[in-house]
Enzyme design. Structure first.
Site, PDB file in Angstrom:
ATOM      1  N   GLU A 101      30.332  15.938  22.018  1.00 15.98           N
ATOM      2  CA  GLU A 101      30.616  16.477  20.682  1.00 15.98           C
ATOM      3  C   GLU A 101      31.958  17.212  20.653  1.00 15.98           C
ATOM      4  O   GLU A 101      32.705  17.109  19.685  1.00 15.98           O
ATOM      5  CB  GLU A 101      29.469  17.393  20.245  1.00 15.98           C
ATOM      6  CG  GLU A 101      28.194  16.597  19.967  1.00 15.98           C
ATOM      7  CD  GLU A 101      26.957  17.459  19.767  1.00 15.98           C
ATOM      8  OE1 GLU A 101      27.080  18.700  19.726  1.00 15.98           O
ATOM      9  OE2 GLU A 101      25.863  16.878  19.647  1.00 15.98           O
TER      10      GLU A 101
ATOM     11  N   ASN B 222      19.224  23.767   7.637  1.00 19.29           N
ATOM     12  CA  ASN B 222      18.994  24.734   8.720  1.00 19.29           C
ATOM     13  C   ASN B 222      20.268  25.417   9.240  1.00 19.29           C
ATOM     14  O   ASN B 222      20.317  25.915  10.358  1.00 19.29           O
ATOM     15  CB  ASN B 222      18.163  24.111   9.841  1.00 19.29           C
ATOM     16  CG  ASN B 222      18.820  22.898  10.444  1.00 19.29           C
ATOM     17  OD1 ASN B 222      19.981  22.595  10.138  1.00 19.29           O
ATOM     18  ND2 ASN B 222      18.109  22.202  11.319  1.00 19.29           N
TER      19      ASN B 222
ATOM     20  N   HIS C 242      24.482  24.105  13.684  1.00 18.21           N
ATOM     21  CA  HIS C 242      24.279  23.089  14.724  1.00 18.21           C
ATOM     22  C   HIS C 242      24.675  23.673  16.074  1.00 18.21           C
ATOM     23  O   HIS C 242      25.653  24.424  16.164  1.00 18.21           O
ATOM     24  CB  HIS C 242      25.151  21.853  14.453  1.00 18.21           C
ATOM     25  CG  HIS C 242      25.213  20.919  15.619  1.00 18.21           C
ATOM     26  ND1 HIS C 242      24.249  19.959  15.849  1.00 18.21           N
ATOM     27  CD2 HIS C 242      26.090  20.829  16.660  1.00 18.21           C
ATOM     28  CE1 HIS C 242      24.536  19.308  16.969  1.00 18.21           C
ATOM     29  NE2 HIS C 242      25.646  19.816  17.484  1.00 18.21           N
TER      30      HIS C 242
ATOM     31  N   TYR D 297      25.879  12.087  14.856  1.00 20.87           N
ATOM     32  CA  TYR D 297      24.419  11.915  14.820  1.00 20.87           C
ATOM     33  C   TYR D 297      24.028  10.467  15.143  1.00 20.87           C
ATOM     34  O   TYR D 297      23.104   9.919  14.549  1.00 20.87           O
ATOM     35  CB  TYR D 297      23.882  12.317  13.447  1.00 20.87           C
ATOM     36  CG  TYR D 297      23.761  13.816  13.224  1.00 20.87           C
ATOM     37  CD1 TYR D 297      23.224  14.661  14.205  1.00 20.87           C
ATOM     38  CD2 TYR D 297      24.138  14.395  12.015  1.00 20.87           C
ATOM     39  CE1 TYR D 297      23.104  16.034  13.992  1.00 20.87           C
ATOM     40  CE2 TYR D 297      24.010  15.769  11.797  1.00 20.87           C
ATOM     41  CZ  TYR D 297      23.491  16.579  12.791  1.00 20.87           C
ATOM     42  OH  TYR D 297      23.358  17.933  12.574  1.00 20.87           O
TER      43      TYR D 297
ATOM     44  N   LYS E 269      26.937  24.636   9.177  1.00 19.59           N
ATOM     45  CA  LYS E 269      26.754  23.486   8.296  1.00 19.59           C
ATOM     46  C   LYS E 269      27.108  23.875   6.847  1.00 19.59           C
ATOM     47  O   LYS E 269      27.250  25.069   6.527  1.00 19.59           O
ATOM     48  CB  LYS E 269      25.306  23.005   8.413  1.00 19.59           C
ATOM     49  CG  LYS E 269      24.963  22.451   9.805  1.00 19.59           C
ATOM     50  CD  LYS E 269      23.506  22.009   9.843  1.00 19.59           C
ATOM     51  CE  LYS E 269      23.158  21.304  11.129  1.00 19.59           C
ATOM     52  NZ  LYS E 269      21.762  20.795  11.111  1.00 19.59           N
TER      53      LYS E 269
HETATM   54  P1  IDP Z   1      18.821  19.875  16.102  1.00 17.15           P
HETATM   55  O1  IDP Z   1      19.837  20.137  15.010  1.00 17.15           O
HETATM   56  O2  IDP Z   1      17.901  21.046  16.296  1.00 17.15           O
HETATM   57  O3  IDP Z   1      19.459  19.423  17.400  1.00 17.15           O
HETATM   58  P2  IDP Z   1      18.040  17.111  15.625  1.00 17.15           P
HETATM   59  O4  IDP Z   1      16.706  16.525  15.912  1.00 17.15           O
HETATM   60  O5  IDP Z   1      19.184  16.721  16.510  1.00 17.15           O
HETATM   61  O6  IDP Z   1      17.871  18.697  15.595  1.00 17.15           O
HETATM   62  O7  IDP Z   1      18.393  16.754  14.121  1.00 17.15           O
HETATM   63  C1  IDP Z   1      19.686  16.948  13.619  1.00 17.15           C
HETATM   64  C2  IDP Z   1      19.593  17.519  12.228  1.00 17.15           C
HETATM   65  O8  IDP Z   1      18.944  16.562  11.375  1.00 17.15           O
HETATM   66  C3  IDP Z   1      18.733  18.774  12.085  1.00 17.15           C
HETATM   67  O9  IDP Z   1      19.405  19.962  12.458  1.00 17.15           O
HETATM   68  C4  IDP Z   1      18.424  18.746  10.603  1.00 17.15           C
HETATM   69  O10 IDP Z   1      19.567  19.157   9.839  1.00 17.15           O
HETATM   70  C5  IDP Z   1      18.213  17.249  10.384  1.00 17.15           C
HETATM   71  N1  IDP Z   1      16.791  16.876  10.514  1.00 17.15           N
HETATM   72  C6  IDP Z   1      16.102  16.684  11.654  1.00 17.15           C
HETATM   73  N2  IDP Z   1      14.820  16.337  11.407  1.00 17.15           N
HETATM   74  C7  IDP Z   1      14.710  16.307  10.046  1.00 17.15           C
HETATM   75  C8  IDP Z   1      13.628  16.032   9.156  1.00 17.15           C
HETATM   76  O11 IDP Z   1      12.499  15.724   9.565  1.00 17.15           O
HETATM   77  N3  IDP Z   1      13.905  16.114   7.819  1.00 17.15           N
HETATM   78  C9  IDP Z   1      15.136  16.431   7.332  1.00 17.15           C
HETATM   79  N4  IDP Z   1      16.179  16.698   8.135  1.00 17.15           N
HETATM   80  C10 IDP Z   1      15.985  16.642   9.479  1.00 17.15           C
HETATM   81 MG    MG Z   2      20.440  17.663  17.894  1.00 15.41          MG
END
Ligand code: IDP
Ligand code: MG
Length: 167
Positions: free
Chosen positions: A143, A129, A132, A66, A26
Site C-alpha cells: 500500500e 468506518n 484505514h 482493495y 477516509k
Molecule cells: P479493514 O478496513 O478493517 O481492513 P476490510 O475487510 O479490508 O476491513 O474491508 C475494507 C473496507 O471495506 C472496510 O474498512 C469497510 O470500509 C468496507 N467493508 C468491509 N466489509 C463491509 C461490509 O460488509 N459492508 C460494507 N462495507 C464493508
Molecule cells: Mg483491510
C-alpha cells in the site's frame, strides 16, 4: 524503494521491529473534520509521521488498493464511498506499528470495535468506518508503494526517539 523494516531491537517484551504502515483518513473522516483527532492518536502514541497528502482517490487506485475485495457484494458501494471526497493518506513509522495501529483503529465493524479504538469512538456502521490501516507488513509495503513515491517519504530523527524506544 520503500524500506519497511528499518531496524531491529530487543526489549523485555521480546524482539521489536521498527516498521512503516499506511494509514488513511477516509472521506467520512475528512468531511466530519476528524483529521486532526486521528493524527493526534498516532502522535500521542509516539509514532512518527513520515509522509502525508490530501487527495481525491481515483477508481483505478482504489481498485488496486482493495484488489482482494472487488468480488464482494459491497464493493460498488465501497468505491462510491471512497471516491466521494478527499482522503488523507499517511505513512507512519514505529516499532511494531502495523499490529499496534490495527489495534488502535479497531474492528472493521465499528459496532464490534472496542471502546477507545478510533472506529468505536468515531463511528457506528461498517460502511463508514472513518479510517484505514494496513493489516500486515506485506500489505503495508504494497500500500505504501501504491500510494506514495519513495521520494515523498522522509527519513528524519524525532527528538524523543531514544526516550520512547530503544531502537
Ligand atoms: P479493514 O478496513 O478493517 O481492513 P476490510 O475487510 O479490508 O476491513 O474491508 C475494507 C473496507 O471495506 C472496510 O474498512 C469497510 O470500509 C468496507 N467493508 C468491509 N466489509 C463491509 C461490509 O460488509 N459492508 C460494507 N462495507 C464493508
Ligand atoms: Mg483491510
Amino acid at each position: 524503494m520503500t524500506r519497511l523494516l528499518i531496524a531491529r531491537g530487543h526489549s523485555l517484551g521480546g524482539p521489536c521491529v521498527k516498521e512503516r504502515t499506511f494509514i488513511a483518513v477516509k472521506p467520512d473522516g475528512v468531511q466530519r473534520r476528524l483529521i486532526g483527532q486521528i493524527i493526534h492518536r498516532f502522535e500521542r502514541r509516539g509514532f512518527k509521521l513520515v509522509g502525508m497528502k490530501l487527495l481525491q482517490v481515483s477508481k483505478d487506485l482504489l481498485s488496486e488498493h482493495y484488489c482482494q475485495l472487488t468480488k464482494k457484494p459491497f464493493y460498488p458501494d465501497l468505491v462510491d464511498y471512497m471516491t466521494s471526497g478527499p482522503v488523507v493518506a499517511m505513512v507512519w513509522e514505529g516499532p511494531d506499528i502495523v499490529k499496534t495501529s490495527r489495534m488502535m483503529v479497531g474492528h472493521t465493524n465499528p459496532a464490534e470495535a472496542h471502546a477507545g479504538t478510533i472506529r468505536a469512538d468515531f463511528s457506528f456502521h461498517i460502511s463508514r468506518n472513518v479510517v484505514h490501516a494496513s493489516d500486515s507488513t506485506e500489505g503495508a509495503q504494497r500500500e505504501i508503494q501504491l500510494w506514495f513515491d519513495g521520494k515523498d517519504l522522509l527519513n528524519w530523527d524525532c527528538i524523543d526517539q531514544s526516550v520512547t524506544s530503544e531502537l
